[in-house]
Design a protein around this motif. Structure first.
Motif, PDB file in Angstrom:
ATOM      1  N   VAL A   1      -1.840  -5.207   4.583  1.00  0.00           N
ATOM      2  CA  VAL A   1      -1.950  -3.846   5.119  1.00  0.00           C
ATOM      3  C   VAL A   1      -2.030  -3.870   6.644  1.00  0.00           C
ATOM      4  O   VAL A   1      -1.359  -3.081   7.328  1.00  0.00           O
TER       5      VAL A   1
ATOM      6  N   THR B   1       1.493  -4.952   8.058  1.00  0.00           N
ATOM      7  CA  THR B   1       2.540  -3.951   7.849  1.00  0.00           C
ATOM      8  C   THR B   1       2.334  -2.719   8.717  1.00  0.00           C
ATOM      9  O   THR B   1       3.298  -2.178   9.289  1.00  0.00           O
ATOM     10  N   LEU B   2       1.109  -2.276   8.848  1.00  0.00           N
ATOM     11  CA  LEU B   2       0.817  -1.052   9.599  1.00  0.00           C
ATOM     12  C   LEU B   2       0.457  -1.327  11.057  1.00  0.00           C
ATOM     13  O   LEU B   2       0.240  -0.376  11.824  1.00  0.00           O
TER      14      LEU B   2
ATOM     15  N   ALA C   1      -7.732  -1.889   8.224  1.00  0.00           N
ATOM     16  CA  ALA C   1      -6.992  -2.093   6.975  1.00  0.00           C
ATOM     17  C   ALA C   1      -7.944  -2.121   5.786  1.00  0.00           C
ATOM     18  O   ALA C   1      -7.677  -1.499   4.744  1.00  0.00           O
TER      19      ALA C   1
ATOM     20  N   THR D   1       1.951   1.707   3.314  1.00  0.00           N
ATOM     21  CA  THR D   1       2.205   3.055   3.835  1.00  0.00           C
ATOM     22  C   THR D   1       1.638   4.134   2.914  1.00  0.00           C
ATOM     23  O   THR D   1       1.305   5.230   3.374  1.00  0.00           O
TER      24      THR D   1
ATOM     25  N   LEU E   1      -1.937   4.865   3.970  1.00  0.00           N
ATOM     26  CA  LEU E   1      -2.007   5.656   5.190  1.00  0.00           C
ATOM     27  C   LEU E   1      -1.620   7.105   4.909  1.00  0.00           C
ATOM     28  O   LEU E   1      -2.259   8.049   5.397  1.00  0.00           O
TER      29      LEU E   1
END
Length: 254
Positions: free
Chosen positions: A200, A203-204, A211, A241, A244
């Motif tokens: 997480v 990726t973000l 995360a 995603t 989020l």
């Protein structure tokens, strides 16, 4: 003079310490521990008596502990007739608070007759819930009409949980082995959670702390275990995603 908040907390902590100490020791008799819980319950809630009733695997209800013979008689009546505040709290999985038994005589006429003759005037019955299923109830009896405030409800719930822990507590030579199994499972879960946090965060492009907060929040929102969500993330069935997006869609989101 009313008991102050500090002494109330201290009494509850002492009770928890005594019962959990017996759980860890492993040599205490279950019946003796449950009896002690009913005594503690009466003391902590300023009640006259207390009893514990559970669902009998063979059918019906069974009395497993009572602080005195008056409570035992009331509990036996409920178990045999399957009628009364504690029987109802088990059946409905809800707290039954009868602040004045005289006013609720119509609900359980047979129970009311016996309880009143013995001298009970108010009752608080709390369900004992295991894995989402009600398996028993803690019955607290008073000799005067009684207002059940938040503090009494809280204490009763804690003691009901302690009674349930005693009933489900594993004893004997398998305890250490079970501890090893659970420890290995816990460590394995932590690895998955760590991996999910890294996925997480990467990726973000956020910090690991952020995360982990996203993962924790998403698990609570979905009502799933953290380890289950972590494995879904590492397995690819839940994308970072999504976490989020779900956060931004919360009603309280900024």
């Amino acid at each position: 003079m009313p008991e102050n908040k500090s002494s109330m907390s201290s009494s509850l902590i002492d009770a928890i310490s005594e019962v959990t100490g017996a759980l860890v020791d492993g040599h205490a008799d279950t019946g003796a521990v449950l009896y002690r819980i009913t005594e503690i319950c009466a003391d902590l809630l300023a009640a006259a008596a207390s009893g514990i009733m559970i669902i009998d695997p063979r059918g019906g209800l069974a009395v497993v502990a009572a602080s005195d013979e008056r409570a035992r008689l009331v509990e036996l009546l409920q178990s045999q007739s399957e009628s009364g505040p504690c029987a109802e709290c088990i059946r409905t999985s809800s707290v039954i608070a009868v602040e004045d038994l005289e006013a609720d005589a119509y609900r359980w006429p047979e129970f009311w007759t016996v309880a009143s003759e013995i001298g009970f005037r108010a009752i608080l019955a709390v369900p004992m819930v295991l894995d989402g299923r009600t398996v028993g109830g803690l019955n607290i009896l008073f000799t005067e009409p009684t207002a059940f405030d938040h503090e009494r409800h809280r204490r009763a719930s804690v003691l009901a949980d302690l009674a349930l822990l005693e009933l489900t507590h594993e004893r004997g030579e398998h305890r250490v082995g079970r501890l090893s199994e659970r420890t290995l499972t816990l460590l394995h879960d932590r690895v998955h959670i760590g991996q999910a946090t890294g996925i997480v965060a990467g990726t973000l492009d956020i910090s690991p702390a952020r995360a982990r907060a996203l993962i924790d929040d998403h698990a609570r929102r979905l009502g799933v275990a953290l380890r289950v969500l972590a494995r879904s993330i590492t397995g690819g069935s839940v994308r970072p995603t999504e976490l989020l997006m779900a956060e931004t869609q919360r009603p309280d989101a900024p």
